[in-house]
Structures are given as structure tokens and as C-alpha cells.
Design a protein around this motif. Structure first.
Motif, PDB file in Angstrom:
ATOM      1  N   LEU A  14       0.806  -1.217   0.000  1.00 19.26           N
ATOM      2  CA  LEU A  14       0.000   0.000   0.000  1.00 19.26           C
ATOM      3  C   LEU A  14       0.840   1.267   0.000  1.00 19.26           C
ATOM      4  CD1 LEU A  14      -2.877  -0.844   2.523  1.00 19.26           C
ATOM      5  CD2 LEU A  14      -2.947  -0.887   0.034  1.00 19.26           C
ATOM      6  N   ASP A  15       2.099   1.156   0.397  1.00 16.95           N
ATOM      7  CA  ASP A  15       2.980   2.312   0.457  1.00 16.95           C
ATOM      8  C   ASP A  15       3.544   2.586  -0.941  1.00 16.95           C
ATOM      9  OD1 ASP A  15       4.778   4.285   0.965  1.00 16.95           O
ATOM     10  OD2 ASP A  15       5.819   3.248   2.588  1.00 16.95           O
ATOM     11  N   PRO A  16       3.170   3.706  -1.571  1.00 16.55           N
ATOM     12  CA  PRO A  16       3.655   3.974  -2.941  1.00 16.55           C
ATOM     13  C   PRO A  16       5.173   4.003  -3.055  1.00 16.55           C
ATOM     14  CG  PRO A  16       1.866   5.459  -2.349  1.00 16.55           C
ATOM     15  CD  PRO A  16       2.250   4.740  -1.098  1.00 16.55           C
ATOM     16  N   SER A  17       5.856   4.382  -1.988  1.00 20.40           N
ATOM     17  CA  SER A  17       7.320   4.461  -2.051  1.00 20.40           C
ATOM     18  C   SER A  17       7.982   3.092  -2.058  1.00 20.40           C
ATOM     19  CB  SER A  17       7.848   5.270  -0.865  1.00 20.40           C
ATOM     20  OG  SER A  17       7.572   4.602   0.361  1.00 20.40           O
ATOM     21  N   LYS A  18       7.208   2.029  -1.784  1.00 20.60           N
ATOM     22  CA  LYS A  18       7.771   0.685  -1.725  1.00 20.60           C
ATOM     23  C   LYS A  18       7.251  -0.239  -2.816  1.00 20.60           C
ATOM     24  CE  LYS A  18       8.617   0.795   3.262  1.00 20.60           C
ATOM     25  NZ  LYS A  18       8.378   0.129   4.556  1.00 20.60           N
ATOM     26  N   VAL A  19       6.409   0.266  -3.691  1.00 21.61           N
ATOM     27  CA  VAL A  19       5.831  -0.582  -4.737  1.00 21.61           C
ATOM     28  C   VAL A  19       6.907  -0.972  -5.739  1.00 21.61           C
ATOM     29  CG1 VAL A  19       4.217  -0.657  -6.671  1.00 21.61           C
ATOM     30  CG2 VAL A  19       3.523   0.346  -4.501  1.00 21.61           C
ATOM     31  N   GLU A  20       6.964  -2.265  -6.056  1.00 21.15           N
ATOM     32  CA  GLU A  20       7.874  -2.780  -7.083  1.00 21.15           C
ATOM     33  C   GLU A  20       7.030  -3.472  -8.141  1.00 21.15           C
ATOM     34  OE1 GLU A  20      10.945  -5.151  -5.439  1.00 21.15           O
ATOM     35  OE2 GLU A  20      11.357  -3.758  -3.792  1.00 21.15           O
ATOM     36  N   VAL A  21       6.802  -2.791  -9.237  1.00 20.05           N
ATOM     37  CA  VAL A  21       5.918  -3.309 -10.282  1.00 20.05           C
ATOM     38  C   VAL A  21       6.456  -4.594 -10.882  1.00 20.05           C
ATOM     39  CG1 VAL A  21       4.851  -2.793 -12.520  1.00 20.05           C
ATOM     40  CG2 VAL A  21       5.094  -0.994 -10.809  1.00 20.05           C
ATOM     41  N   LYS A  22       7.772  -4.738 -10.966  1.00 17.80           N
ATOM     42  CA  LYS A  22       8.362  -5.919 -11.596  1.00 17.80           C
ATOM     43  C   LYS A  22       8.053  -7.203 -10.833  1.00 17.80           C
ATOM     44  CE  LYS A  22      12.744  -5.364  -9.138  1.00 17.80           C
ATOM     45  NZ  LYS A  22      14.212  -5.222  -9.265  1.00 17.80           N
ATOM     46  N   ASP A  23       7.681  -7.080  -9.563  1.00 18.48           N
ATOM     47  CA  ASP A  23       7.438  -8.273  -8.756  1.00 18.48           C
ATOM     48  C   ASP A  23       6.059  -8.875  -8.955  1.00 18.48           C
ATOM     49  OD1 ASP A  23       9.353  -7.563  -5.732  1.00 18.48           O
ATOM     50  OD2 ASP A  23       9.893  -8.438  -7.659  1.00 18.48           O
ATOM     51  N   VAL A  24       5.164  -8.175  -9.613  1.00 19.96           N
ATOM     52  CA  VAL A  24       3.781  -8.634  -9.668  1.00 19.96           C
ATOM     53  C   VAL A  24       3.379  -9.159 -11.031  1.00 19.96           C
ATOM     54  CG1 VAL A  24       3.070  -7.116  -7.825  1.00 19.96           C
ATOM     55  CG2 VAL A  24       2.975  -6.292 -10.152  1.00 19.96           C
ATOM     56  N   SER A  70      -4.203   7.436  14.931  1.00 19.46           N
ATOM     57  CA  SER A  70      -3.775   6.231  14.215  1.00 19.46           C
ATOM     58  C   SER A  70      -3.841   6.428  12.710  1.00 19.46           C
ATOM     59  CB  SER A  70      -4.653   5.042  14.632  1.00 19.46           C
ATOM     60  OG  SER A  70      -6.001   5.258  14.247  1.00 19.46           O
ATOM     61  N   ARG A  71      -4.795   7.244  12.226  1.00 18.23           N
ATOM     62  CA  ARG A  71      -4.887   7.504  10.781  1.00 18.23           C
ATOM     63  C   ARG A  71      -3.751   8.396  10.306  1.00 18.23           C
ATOM     64  NH1 ARG A  71     -10.490   8.269  11.790  1.00 18.23           N
ATOM     65  NH2 ARG A  71     -10.202  10.529  11.596  1.00 18.23           N
ATOM     66  N   ALA A  72      -3.319   9.318  11.179  1.00 19.82           N
ATOM     67  CA  ALA A  72      -2.302  10.287  10.774  1.00 19.82           C
ATOM     68  C   ALA A  72      -0.924   9.664  10.623  1.00 19.82           C
ATOM     69  CB  ALA A  72      -2.251  11.432  11.781  1.00 19.82           C
ATOM     70  N   LYS A  73      -0.676   8.529  11.274  1.00 17.67           N
ATOM     71  CA  LYS A  73       0.656   7.924  11.229  1.00 17.67           C
ATOM     72  C   LYS A  73       1.033   7.491   9.823  1.00 17.67           C
ATOM     73  CE  LYS A  73       0.828   6.229  15.992  1.00 17.67           C
ATOM     74  NZ  LYS A  73       0.887   5.010  16.860  1.00 17.67           N
ATOM     75  N   GLU A  74       0.132   6.829   9.142  1.00 12.86           N
ATOM     76  CA  GLU A  74       0.427   6.285   7.808  1.00 12.86           C
ATOM     77  C   GLU A  74      -0.762   6.585   6.903  1.00 12.86           C
ATOM     78  OE1 GLU A  74       0.913   2.525   9.521  1.00 12.86           O
ATOM     79  OE2 GLU A  74       3.092   2.509   9.388  1.00 12.86           O
ATOM     80  N   ALA A  75      -0.653   7.706   6.223  1.00 13.18           N
ATOM     81  CA  ALA A  75      -1.774   8.150   5.385  1.00 13.18           C
ATOM     82  C   ALA A  75      -2.042   7.196   4.234  1.00 13.18           C
ATOM     83  CB  ALA A  75      -1.479   9.556   4.855  1.00 13.18           C
ATOM     84  N   TRP A  76      -1.034   6.431   3.823  1.00 13.77           N
ATOM     85  CA  TRP A  76      -1.232   5.515   2.688  1.00 13.77           C
ATOM     86  C   TRP A  76      -2.101   4.311   3.041  1.00 13.77           C
ATOM     87  CZ3 TRP A  76       1.010   1.171   4.562  1.00 13.77           C
ATOM     88  CH2 TRP A  76       2.103   1.300   5.422  1.00 13.77           C
ATOM     89  N   MET A  77      -2.505   4.189   4.318  1.00  9.33           N
ATOM     90  CA  MET A  77      -3.455   3.138   4.705  1.00  9.33           C
ATOM     91  C   MET A  77      -4.901   3.558   4.438  1.00  9.33           C
ATOM     92  SD  MET A  77      -1.869   0.432   6.151  1.00  9.33           S
ATOM     93  CE  MET A  77      -2.969  -0.285   7.360  1.00  9.33           C
ATOM     94  N   GLU A  78      -5.084   4.770   3.879  1.00 13.03           N
ATOM     95  CA  GLU A  78      -6.417   5.313   3.634  1.00 13.03           C
ATOM     96  C   GLU A  78      -7.324   4.390   2.817  1.00 13.03           C
ATOM     97  OE1 GLU A  78      -9.605   7.792   3.895  1.00 13.03           O
ATOM     98  OE2 GLU A  78      -7.686   7.977   4.967  1.00 13.03           O
TER      99      GLU A  78
END
Length: 757
Positions: A384-394, A518-526
Motif C-alpha cells: 500500500l505504500d507507494p514508495s515501496k511498490v515494485e511493479v516488476k514483482d507482480v 492512528s490515521r495520521a501515522k500512515e496516510a497511505w493506509m487510507e
């Protein structure tokens, strides 16, 4: 009165291991042996030279054990697993570290001549002769020899040497439990100093024979005794000088602590148990000195152990709920802010963690087991974290077009929403499956928090108090580390671990009642917010039903559950059919699902619950339930009776005496073990003894500066003050230990035949 020994073992990690595979990596795991008996096998960590295990075990074993060895192995799918190296800690080494051995240890090379196991049965006699006395050595049998051949056995024979003369027994093919019953004689001169050497070897047709171990007998002692017969432990060959290269096999980080306890008769602990129980029954209405004092004098390092021991003691007395209720009230009395409630590692938090593991582990398996298994089976790439997405793995979504980052995020959100929804649904359906004592404890917690923080602004605080234990300290750790909670046999790979971590975060957000913090910690969990908000409503409804249990319902439910003996172990086993169609046919083995309780061992064709158990866990469980079996056999056959003989020792009598001794002393501690009240009381006494000086200072402070060298009490009358009573109880227990014959160091029984060193 008994001597108890236990090992607390934590296998942390390895580093700089050598590569054993052609890929330039290894697939390491650890095997732990106590005196050559395998008791623990960790999970395999794939494709790494710096594995992390983080696995913890508690092992109960006889006080006379010699050493514990840690073998680092490399798992191979097509050939025999490779031995990377080992770390061996003797009992003396562990005893010299009262606080435990902790740190990195270099792996040593495994020398086949030192890897010996088993025992040999000898009869030794000094007989009169015409010119000189004769030394007669009868080699009767051996057991539990090391398997040196690929067929899992050995071809053992024995070589007897004395004064330059060597005699050998016949070779017994394919057996680790050979029987020879052969006798050899040597001339014996008076005053002879040379030792008698009995060596066991594995015969090989093509290659060099393998050393299996030896026994060296002091002939002068035998001369004085005239005869001796018994089982002798095979020793390694240490005549060769070896140089260990410590730099190229890597290191293993371990935490190992040996604890020896002399457990007195139950009557000795009754004053201590009754005093603590009396304090708990009085609760905050009484003086309430002891439980707060125990918490105050307990350091952070040992708080978890003390909490577990107290919890088990009160659980055995039927006062676990009352004990935890007292801790809840003590915690609430010193908490002013609702958002800091039960957030520290207090005695209440640690005791509640232990309580859920002791009383709720089976419940956790029923709720989480299917969801965890599905995550492992799907092995989907989830992020879910855009900074960690690796498209080649999927991979690709179509024939030629790779997935975009947005598509990866959307599919990941869908997967997590499905897992979270399934988990919350399973949780909501599990109210009746939750143990009655757990429900009653949560009821007390809910009520106490609501009384302490009333008002509409604190509406969610009682719910958060329950979820802080149920979700944050029980379910979430189990989701992140299913191997440590026995939900899976192996650790998750990197992809599955990430999925489990994200799922655990979502469960934590639900448990926190979806607070803005808890929502503010990791906005990418939205993307999970709709499911989280729905989950909050589901969870509140679940908790409302969970704590809605009255005293009568609690007793009825507890009585119903108590009629069913709880399982000690459950899981699949493969049963060998001795009358199968052939060794190559799949029908020679049948997979059945076994359930072991303290009363019965039963099986079925399909599993009633998902639980993976290893062989050593089954053996440990069988030993536990057989510990009070008065008809337990002293020996058994580890093989099968195939054709007209046993495969282990080649004995042809099917009902004959077993060739191996029954081992019942080494067991792995599990959360569902039967309670040992005397041992828990002894451990609590041991802790209180370590802080006795602090208790005396507190007693002097409370008594207005009176002399604290003696307990103020009238002759023949117990002191009225509970702290003074506790100090008197500690003194009485100390005197009982001092006069106990078992308090002296335990050693092996003396034998007339000492091993030559």
C-alpha cells in the motif's frame, strides 16, 4: 521433594554463514540437542547467509544432563542436509552464568569422531586363572547408536583392546540397536595400569569405518570391585589434537539460561500460597500491600517471568480473574489520562499477556488459523505504500502490458480488505468459542474502566481497553509472527511477511477505534478506511456481546468446557502400514489427523483444526501426558516389526523387551501444559528471596523506623501485618531449603567403574 532443571533458550540469529548451495547462498535452520537427543528444530530461513529466527523455547530436563548443542544445518531438497557448524554449551558453562549465557558464539567444525551418541551394555569380571588372573569382557548390546549410513542405520561392531591385543565382535547389519552377547578374555597382571578400551565402529565395505564412540575402563578399580555390569555412555575420541578455525563458519547469537530448582513438598508452600490468595481475595478493600510491593520491587528484565508465575499460580487456585481484576484497579488508580491506559509494560499488562496465551491460545488458533493459512497459500504481492511498490514483482495484468503502480495499489487494497473482512467476521462469530474465564476477565476490565472514565467523551475507552490486549497484544503479534504462536511450521517469506504486517496494522487501527492519531501515522493506509470503519462497529458489537456474561452463565459455560479434556497436541501424522502393497506404493502411508488429550489419543480422517506439529513436539506431548502413568514401560522398540523381526534390533520375538530406554524427562514447555503448582510457588519464592532486602527496607519504613532485623510477632503467633507475614514465610522456606537433602548439587550416581580421562 524433587530437583528440577530447565533451560530458557532463545535462538536469535546467525551471521556470515558459508554458502552451501550452488546459488551462493544457504537455507539454514537449527537443531538443538540435549545429550545427543534432538528436542528442537527451528524454521528454515530460505536463501540467506544471515538468517533471523527469534525463536524461544522452555525445556524441562533432568538435572544430570551434560551439554546442550546447537547445530546449524543447510536444508537440501534432493540430498542429505549439510552440517554448517555447531555451538556446544556444557552444563558447567551454563552454571557459571547465573544470569544466563547471552551473545555471539563462533560455529565450530563438526568432527565425526566427536559426534557420538548412545550407550553400550558391558559385563566386566576379574576371574582366577592357572598362572594369572583373567579379565573377561562380555559385550552384550548397544542402543541409540549414531546412524552413519544412508539407510538411516549403521553396521556396528565392537573392538576391545587391552595391552596391545585387539579382539572384535561380529558385525550386525543395518541396526542402531545391535545385540552381540560375545565374550572376550585377556590375561591380567597384578598391578597393571593400562586401561581397557571398548570401541564401537560402523563397518563399511568400500570406505573407511566410522567411529561410533568408546568407553575407557580403569582396570585397577575393576580389580578392586571384581565384577561390574551396566550401561556405559559412549564417549568421543579426544585423543587427536584438533584446531578449530573460528573465522570461516560464521556465528550464532544465543540466549540460554539454566535454572535449577529444588521443589519442596506442597505443604511447605501452603503459607505462601494462602497469604497471596488472601491478598487477592481482599482486593483493594484490604490492606493491599503485597501485590503492589511485588510490582514495585520487580525489575523490568524479570517482570514477564514474575507475571507468568503469578498468573499460573492464581489460575491453579481459581483466582486468575480476581488477580487480574486487582491489577486492573491498581493500574487505573494511578492513571489520569485515558490515552495512556495499559500502554506501559506494567505487571497488569504482562500478566494479561500471559493470561491470554495460557487460556486463549486455542481460541486464537480457531479465529486466526484459516485466515493465516489463506495468506500463506495465496502468496500475493501486496503493498500500500507507494514508495515501496515494485511493479516488476507482480507480473503482468495482460499479455503485453505491465501493471501500473495504481493497479498494484488497488489490487493490494482489495486483497487486504478481503482478509480484514474475513478476520472480523470470524471474530464476531467466536463469542461462544471464547473461554469463559477470558470473557469474565474482559467483563471485569470493561466495567472497571467504565467506572474510572465515565461520560460521553470517554465512550470508547472501555472498548479500547479490551482491544489493547485482545488486538494489540494478542492477535496482532500472532498475525505478524505466526510461527512463534504455532500457527505455521515455517516463517513467512518476504512477500508474505509484508502482507501479514499490513494486515496487522489494519487490525491495530480497528483496535484503536480508528482514532485520528492512528490515521495520521500512515496516510497511505487510507484505502482500507471503509473496511476499518465498518470493522470498528463490528468490533464494538463483538465486545458488547463478549463481556455480557453473568456469573451463572460463566459457571455453566466453564462446566461444559471442563467436561472436554483440552488437547495437548493436534495435527497430521503419517501412519506406516506394515501390510502395504510395497515400499514404493503411496498406499504404504496414510495421513491421519491426531488429537492428544490428557485422557485419550484419538484420530480422524479430516482435521478439526489447522495446527502443524513437529515430531519432537509430539514426543514431548506424549511424555507429558504419560508422566503419571504407573504402567509406563522402561523400554520400547523404536522400529517396526516387519516380517519376522524388529527393524531396529533384529529381535525375532515380537513381545520381547524393547531395545531402547523410554525417555520421559526432556519436555518442551507449551502454554497449554498442565499447571505445576509447586513449581510456580517455588519460582515466586525464588524471586521474592532475590528482593528480600528491599522488602525489609519497606517493612522498616512502614513500621515507623523500627529495627528490621526481626519480624515483630508474639511467640507462637503469626504477625498481623501481611508484609511481616511474608517475610516470616520467606524465612521458613529458606530454612526448609537449607535442611533439604536435595539442595546439594545433583550429580550422576557414583559408579565403581570410572571413565579414564
Amino acid at each position: 521433594m524433587a530437583k528440577r532443571s530447565s533451560l530458557s533458550i532463545r535462538i536469535v540469529e546467525g551471521k556470515n554463514l558459508p554458502a552451501k548451495d550452488i546459488t551462493g547462498s544457504s537455507d539454514p535452520y537449527c537443531i538443538v540437542k540435549v545429550d545427543n537427543e534432538p528436542i528442537i528444530r527451528t524454521a528454515t530461513v530460505w536463501k540467506t547467509l544471515c538468517p533471523f529466527w527469534g525463536e524461544e523455547y522452555q525445556v524441562h530436563l533432568p538435572p544430570t544432563f551434560h551439554a546442550v548443542a546447537f547445530y546449524v544445518m543447510d536444508e537440501d531438497a534432493l540430498s542429505r542436509d549439510d552440517v554448517i557448524g555447531k555451538v556446544c554449551l556444557t552444563r558447567d558453562t551454563l552454571a557459571s552464568h547465573p544470569k544466563g549465557f547471552s551473545g555471539w558464539a563462533h560455529l565450530m567444525e563438526v568432527d565425526p569422531d566427536e559426534e557420538v551418541q548412545g550407550e553400550i551394555h558391558l559385563r566386566l569380571e576379574v576371574l582366577p586363572g592357572a598362572r594369572a588372573r583373567r579379565l573377561r569382557c562380555s559385550v552384550l548390546e548397544a542402543r541409540d547408536l549414531a546412524p552413519k549410513d544412508r539407510n538411516g542405520a549403521s553396521d556396528p561392531f565392537v573392538r576391545v583392546r587391552y595391552k596391545g591385543r585387539t579382539q572384535e565382535t561380529s558385525i550386525v547389519k543395518k541396526s542402531c540397536y545391535p545385540r552381540w552377547n560375545e565374550t572376550f578374555e585377556f590375561e591380567l597382571e597384578e598391578g597393571a595400569t593400562e586401561a581397557l578400551c571398548v570401541e564401537a565402529w560402523d563397518w563399511d565395505l568400500v570406505s573407511r569405518n566410522d567411529f561410533l564412540g568408546k568407553v575407557v575402563i580403569d582396570v585397577q578399580r575393576l580389580w578392586a570391585a571384581q565384577q561390574e555390569e551396566g550401561w556405559f555412555r559412549l564417549q568421543p575420541d579426544q585423543s587427536k589434537s584438533r584446531q578449530h578455525d573460528k573465522g570461516n563458519l560464521g556465528s550464532l547469537q544465543l540466549e540460554v539460561r539454566l535454572r535449577d530448582e529444588t521443589v519442596l513438598p506442597s505443604s511447605c508452600y501452603q503459607p505462601l500460597v494462602q497469604l497471596l490468595c488472601h491478598e487477592v481475595k481482599l482486593g483493594v478493600q484490604g490492606p493491599g500491600q503485597l501485590i503492589p510491593l511485588i510490582e514495585e520491587t520487580t525489575s523490568t528484565e524479570c517482570r514477564q517471568d514474575v507475571a507468568t508465575n503469578l498468573l499460573k499460580l492464581f489460575l491453579g487456585q481459581g483466582l486468575a480473574k480476581d488477580f487480574l481484576d486487582l491489577l486492573f484497579q491498581l493500574e487505573l488508580s494511578r492513571t489520569s489520562e485515558a490515552n495512556t491506559l495499559f500502554r506501559s509494560n506494567s505487571l497488569a499488562s504482562k500478566s494479561m499477556e500471559s493470561f491470554l496465551k495460557v487460556a486463549g491460545m486455542r481460541y486464537l488458533h480457531g479465529v486466526l488459523g484459516p485466515i493465516i493459512n489463506k495468506v500463506f497459500e495465496e502468496k500475493k504481492y501486496v503493498e500500500l505504500d507507494p514508495s515501496k511498490v515494485e511493479v516488476k514483482d507482480v507480473g503482468c495484468s495482460g499479455l503485453h502490458r505491465p501493471q501500473t503502480e495504481a493497479e498494484v495499489l488497488e489490487q493490494s487494497a482489495q486483497t487486504l480488505r478481503a482478509h480484514l473482512g474475513a478476520l472480523l467476521s470470524a471474530l464476531c462469530r467466536s463469542v461462544r468459542a471464547c473461554p469463559a474465564v477470558v470473557r469474565a476477565t474482559f467483563r471485569q476490565l470493561f466495567r472497571r474502566v467504565r467506572e474510572r472514565f465515565p461520560g460521553a467523551q470517554h465512550e470508547n475507552v472501555p472498548f479500547i481497553a479490551v482491544t489493547s490486549f485482545l488486538c494489540l497484544r494478542f492477535f496482532s503479534p500472532a498475525i505478524m509472527s505466526p510461527k512463534l504462536f504455532h500457527l505455521r511450521e515455517r516463517h513467512a517469506d518476504a512477500r508474505t511477511s509484508r502482507t501479514l504486517l499490513l494486515l496487522a496494522k489494519a487490525v491495530q487501527n480497528v483496535g484503536n477505534m480508528d482514532t485520528p492519531a492512528s490515521r495520521a501515522k500512515e496516510a497511505w493506509m487510507e484505502p482500507l478506511q471503509p473496511t476499518v470503519r465498518q470493522g470498528v462497529a463490528q468490533l464494538k458489537d463483538f465486545i458488547t456481546k463478549l463481556v455480557d456474561i453473568e456469573e451463572k452463565d460463566e459457571l455453566d459455560l466453564q462446566r461444559t468446557l471442563s467436561l472436554q479434556a483440552p488437547p495437548v497436541k493436534e495435527g497430521p501424522l503419517f501412519i506406516h502400514r506394515t501390510k502395504g502393497k510395497g515400499p514404493l506404493m503411496s498406499s504404504s502411508f496414510k495421513k491421519l489427523y491426531f488429537s492428544l488429550t490428557t485422557e485419550v489419543l484419538s484420530f480422524a480422517k479430516t482435521p478439526s483444526s489447522k495446527c502443524v506439529n513437529e515430531l519432537n513436539q509430539w514426543l514431548s506431548a506424549l511424555r507429558k501426558v504419560s508422566i503419571n502413568n504407573t504402567g509406563l514401560l522402561g523400554s520400547y522398540h523404536p522400529g517396526v516389526f516387519r516380517g519376522d523381526k524388529w527393524s531396529c534390533c533384529h529381535q525375532r520375538e515380537k513381545t520381547g523387551r524393547g531395545c531402547d530406554k523410554t525417555r520421559s524427562r526432556v519436555t518442551l514447555q507449551e502454554w497449554n501444559d498442565p499447571l505445576d503448582h509447586d513449581l510456580e510457588a517455588q519460582l515466586i519464592y525464588r524471586h521474592l528471596l532475590s528482593v528480600e532486602a528491599m522488602l525489609w527496607e519497606k517493612h522498616q519504613e512502614l513500621s515507623g523506623g523500627a529495627e528490621a532485623s526481626t519480624v515483630p510477632a508474639s511467640p507462637g503467633k503469626a504477625p498481623e501485618d501481611s508484609l511481616a507475614q511474608l517475610l516470616q514465610v520467606l524465612r521458613d522456606l529458606h530454612e526448609a531449603h537449607s535442611s533439604s537433602p536435595a539442595s546439594s548439587p545433583t550429580s550422576e550416581p557414583n559408579c565403581l567403574l570410572q571413565l579414564q580421562t
